[in-house]
Design a protein around this motif. Sequence first.
Motif, mmCIF file in Angstrom:
data_model
loop_
_atom_site.group_PDB
_atom_site.id
_atom_site.type_symbol
_atom_site.label_atom_id
_atom_site.label_comp_id
_atom_site.label_asym_id
_atom_site.label_seq_id
_atom_site.Cartn_x
_atom_site.Cartn_y
_atom_site.Cartn_z
ATOM 1 N N GLN A 121 0.846 -1.189 0.000
ATOM 2 C CA GLN A 121 0.000 0.000 0.000
ATOM 3 C C GLN A 121 0.885 1.243 0.000
ATOM 4 O O GLN A 121 1.946 1.268 0.643
ATOM 5 C CB GLN A 121 -0.903 0.000 1.239
ATOM 6 C CG GLN A 121 -1.930 -1.114 1.260
ATOM 7 C CD GLN A 121 -2.904 -1.018 0.096
ATOM 8 O OE1 GLN A 121 -3.470 0.049 -0.176
ATOM 9 N NE2 GLN A 121 -3.077 -2.114 -0.620
ATOM 10 N N GLY A 144 -1.866 16.881 -3.680
ATOM 11 C CA GLY A 144 -1.643 15.504 -3.271
ATOM 12 C C GLY A 144 -1.652 14.518 -4.420
ATOM 13 O O GLY A 144 -2.012 14.850 -5.560
ATOM 14 N N GLY A 177 5.874 15.706 0.455
ATOM 15 C CA GLY A 177 4.747 15.375 1.307
ATOM 16 C C GLY A 177 4.785 16.026 2.669
ATOM 17 O O GLY A 177 3.760 16.120 3.354
ATOM 18 N N ARG A 193 2.897 14.904 7.585
ATOM 19 C CA ARG A 193 2.881 16.337 7.257
ATOM 20 C C ARG A 193 3.527 17.147 8.377
ATOM 21 O O ARG A 193 3.356 16.855 9.560
ATOM 22 C CB ARG A 193 1.423 16.758 7.050
ATOM 23 C CG ARG A 193 1.197 18.184 6.626
ATOM 24 C CD ARG A 193 1.433 18.388 5.151
ATOM 25 N NE ARG A 193 0.699 19.555 4.687
ATOM 26 C CZ ARG A 193 1.079 20.816 4.914
ATOM 27 N NH1 ARG A 193 2.173 21.076 5.613
ATOM 28 N NH2 ARG A 193 0.349 21.827 4.457
ATOM 29 N N TRP A 200 2.564 4.624 1.021
ATOM 30 C CA TRP A 200 2.867 5.144 2.362
ATOM 31 C C TRP A 200 2.483 6.617 2.437
ATOM 32 O O TRP A 200 3.038 7.443 1.714
ATOM 33 C CB TRP A 200 4.357 4.978 2.643
ATOM 34 C CG TRP A 200 4.810 5.524 3.968
ATOM 35 C CD1 TRP A 200 4.433 5.099 5.200
ATOM 36 C CD2 TRP A 200 5.757 6.586 4.175
ATOM 37 N NE1 TRP A 200 5.084 5.827 6.175
ATOM 38 C CE2 TRP A 200 5.908 6.739 5.570
ATOM 39 C CE3 TRP A 200 6.500 7.408 3.329
ATOM 40 C CZ2 TRP A 200 6.758 7.693 6.133
ATOM 41 C CZ3 TRP A 200 7.346 8.349 3.878
ATOM 42 C CH2 TRP A 200 7.466 8.488 5.264
ATOM 43 N N PRO A 201 1.520 6.993 3.300
ATOM 44 C CA PRO A 201 1.152 8.403 3.437
ATOM 45 C C PRO A 201 2.278 9.177 4.116
ATOM 46 O O PRO A 201 2.695 8.824 5.222
ATOM 47 C CB PRO A 201 -0.106 8.370 4.323
ATOM 48 C CG PRO A 201 -0.445 6.944 4.545
ATOM 49 C CD PRO A 201 0.737 6.125 4.199
ATOM 50 N N SER A 237 8.928 9.096 10.169
ATOM 51 C CA SER A 237 7.653 9.293 10.858
ATOM 52 C C SER A 237 7.838 9.667 12.326
ATOM 53 O O SER A 237 6.988 10.334 12.915
ATOM 54 C CB SER A 237 6.801 8.016 10.764
ATOM 55 O OG SER A 237 6.500 7.699 9.428
ATOM 56 N N ASP A 281 -0.392 18.534 1.348
ATOM 57 C CA ASP A 281 -1.359 17.581 1.894
ATOM 58 C C ASP A 281 -1.539 16.369 0.978
ATOM 59 O O ASP A 281 -1.503 16.473 -0.254
ATOM 60 C CB ASP A 281 -2.736 18.256 2.072
ATOM 61 C CG ASP A 281 -2.738 19.260 3.213
ATOM 62 O OD1 ASP A 281 -1.920 19.109 4.142
ATOM 63 O OD2 ASP A 281 -3.564 20.206 3.164
ATOM 64 N N ASP A 282 -1.751 15.220 1.606
ATOM 65 C CA ASP A 282 -2.213 13.995 0.938
ATOM 66 C C ASP A 282 -1.250 13.466 -0.127
ATOM 67 O O ASP A 282 -1.666 12.975 -1.178
ATOM 68 C CB ASP A 282 -3.596 14.229 0.308
ATOM 69 C CG ASP A 282 -4.634 14.652 1.328
ATOM 70 O OD1 ASP A 282 -4.609 14.091 2.450
ATOM 71 O OD2 ASP A 282 -5.442 15.546 1.019
ATOM 72 N N VAL A 283 0.040 13.539 0.157
ATOM 73 C CA VAL A 283 1.039 12.910 -0.717
ATOM 74 C C VAL A 283 1.380 11.544 -0.134
ATOM 75 O O VAL A 283 1.581 11.388 1.071
ATOM 76 C CB VAL A 283 2.312 13.767 -0.837
ATOM 77 C CG1 VAL A 283 3.418 12.999 -1.582
ATOM 78 C CG2 VAL A 283 2.006 15.070 -1.556
ATOM 79 N N ALA A 284 1.425 10.539 -1.003
ATOM 80 C CA ALA A 284 1.822 9.194 -0.596
ATOM 81 C C ALA A 284 2.931 8.702 -1.520
ATOM 82 O O ALA A 284 3.032 9.129 -2.677
ATOM 83 C CB ALA A 284 0.638 8.239 -0.639
ATOM 84 N N VAL A 293 -0.111 10.121 -5.447
ATOM 85 C CA VAL A 293 0.833 9.042 -5.166
ATOM 86 C C VAL A 293 2.053 9.215 -6.061
ATOM 87 O O VAL A 293 1.928 9.257 -7.295
ATOM 88 C CB VAL A 293 0.200 7.660 -5.400
ATOM 89 C CG1 VAL A 293 1.224 6.560 -5.173
ATOM 90 C CG2 VAL A 293 -0.998 7.467 -4.476
#
Length: 427
Positions: free
Chosen positions: A3, A376, A395, A9, A5-6, A421, A399-402, A378
Motif C-alpha cells: 500500500q 496531493g 509530502g 505532514r 505510504w502516506p 515518521s 497535503d495527501d502525498v503518498a 501518489v
Amino acid sequence: MLQPWPVPRAHDPVDVVVDLPGSKSLTNRALLLAAIAEGPSTVRRALRSRDTLLMAAALSALGSQVDAEGEDWRVTPGLVGASASAPLAVDCGLAGTVMRFVPPVAVLSSAAVAFDGDAHMRTRPIGEVLAALRGLGATIDDAGRGALPFTVHGRGGLRGGPVTLDASASSQFISALLLAGARYDDGVDVRHVGPPVPSLPHLEMTVEVLRRHGVTVDDAEPDRWRVSPGPIAPVDHVIEPDLSNAGPFLALAAVSAGTVRVRDWPRTTTQAGDALRAILTAFGCAVDLDDDGLVVTGPEQLAGVDLDLHDVGELTPVVAALAALAAEPSHLRGVAHIRHHETDRLAALATELGRLGADVEERPDGLSFRPATLHGGVLGTYGDHRMAHAGAVIGAVVDDVAIEDVTVTSKTFPDFAGFWSALPGLG
C-alpha cells in the motif's frame, strides 16, 4: 500488494536533531579493500542496508569472511582457489558498487563467478568495465551484451597494466579498476577518454581510501590514474554518516522554515553529500557547521537556483523537490548521466513531480522548474530510493502525498519510513 505510504505532514516549522546511518559508498569501499588486504580489518559503524549486505555476501562468496552481526564488521581476507567445483554466484541487486567493483576482484580468484541482479540492473551500464578487464587480461563471458548477466572466469590473478576507457557514464568505472589494481601484476594505469567524468567526489573518495591502505596512487595528470602493484595494508575504518542520505532531512528544514541538525557532520570529507551545504545556501537557507554537526534553518520562501549538479548527481531528486516548491524559477543542469542510475531519474522526476502539480520541463541534461502550487497524489518510486526521498520532502508540506513503495529506501537507509515518521513535528 504494497500500500502507498502516506507521508507525514509538517504543519509547523520543525526543530529536530538527527543521527544518520553510515555512508554506503564508504562502507562498500572499505569492505572490498578489507577483503583483498594483507590481514583482517574492522569496518566500524558500517551501514547495514541492502547494498552493503549484498557487498558482504559477494565478498563472502569469493572466499572472504565477513562478520556483519554487530555495528562493527570484521573482515578476514580470502579468495576462492581452484578447488571451486561449481560457478560461484554474486547477486548485485540494484547495487552499482557490487556490479562494478566486485568483478575486478573476482578475476583474482580461481573460480568462475556468475553475476546477475534485479531486472533493472540488466539495463545499467557495465560494458566499459568488462572491456577494460578483458584488455588487462581477464576472461569474461557476457554473450556480447556488455551488461548483466555475465560470468568472470578467475585465473588466480591478472596481468594488469595500461587501459583506456570512457567513464563519462559513471565514475564507478574507474573506481572499480583502481580498487583492485594494486593486486594486479603490473598494477593498473587507467586513462579516461570522452566527456567529463561525473561524480568526481566519489572518485576522490576511492583514491583517499586506497592511500589509507598504503596503496600508491598517482592522479597528478588529468584523466589518468595509476595504481602501483603492491600490498594492501589492513586498516580499521570508522564510517562517516551518509551525507547524501542527509538530503531529505536537511530539505525538511528548508521547506518547513524549520531547523534540522545532523550530528557528526565531518569537517573534511570526500562525500558528494557535503555539497548540500552550498546547495541549501543557494535556496536561501542558513547553514552552519560546528563541532556538533551541521545545522540548517529554512527561509520563509525558497529562492530559485541555477545549479550544475554534474559532480553530485545523486542529490538531484531531493534538490528537484526543493526546486518544485521554490517561489522562483530554478534550473538543474549537468546530470544527463543520472538517466542510467537506479532508473532514468530525469524522466521519473519530471513525470512524478508533474503529477503532483509541479511546473517542470525535462531537458537532455537536467530539469527546469517554474513556481506552481502542488497538490496531493501518489508518487511513483521506480524501485529508486532517491525518488522516495524526494516524495518525503514534498509530502512534508503538501497535503495527501503518498509514496508508492517506500521500502525501496532500504537500499541505503534501513527503516527510513519509521525514522522519518518518528521525527518531532511530523504527523
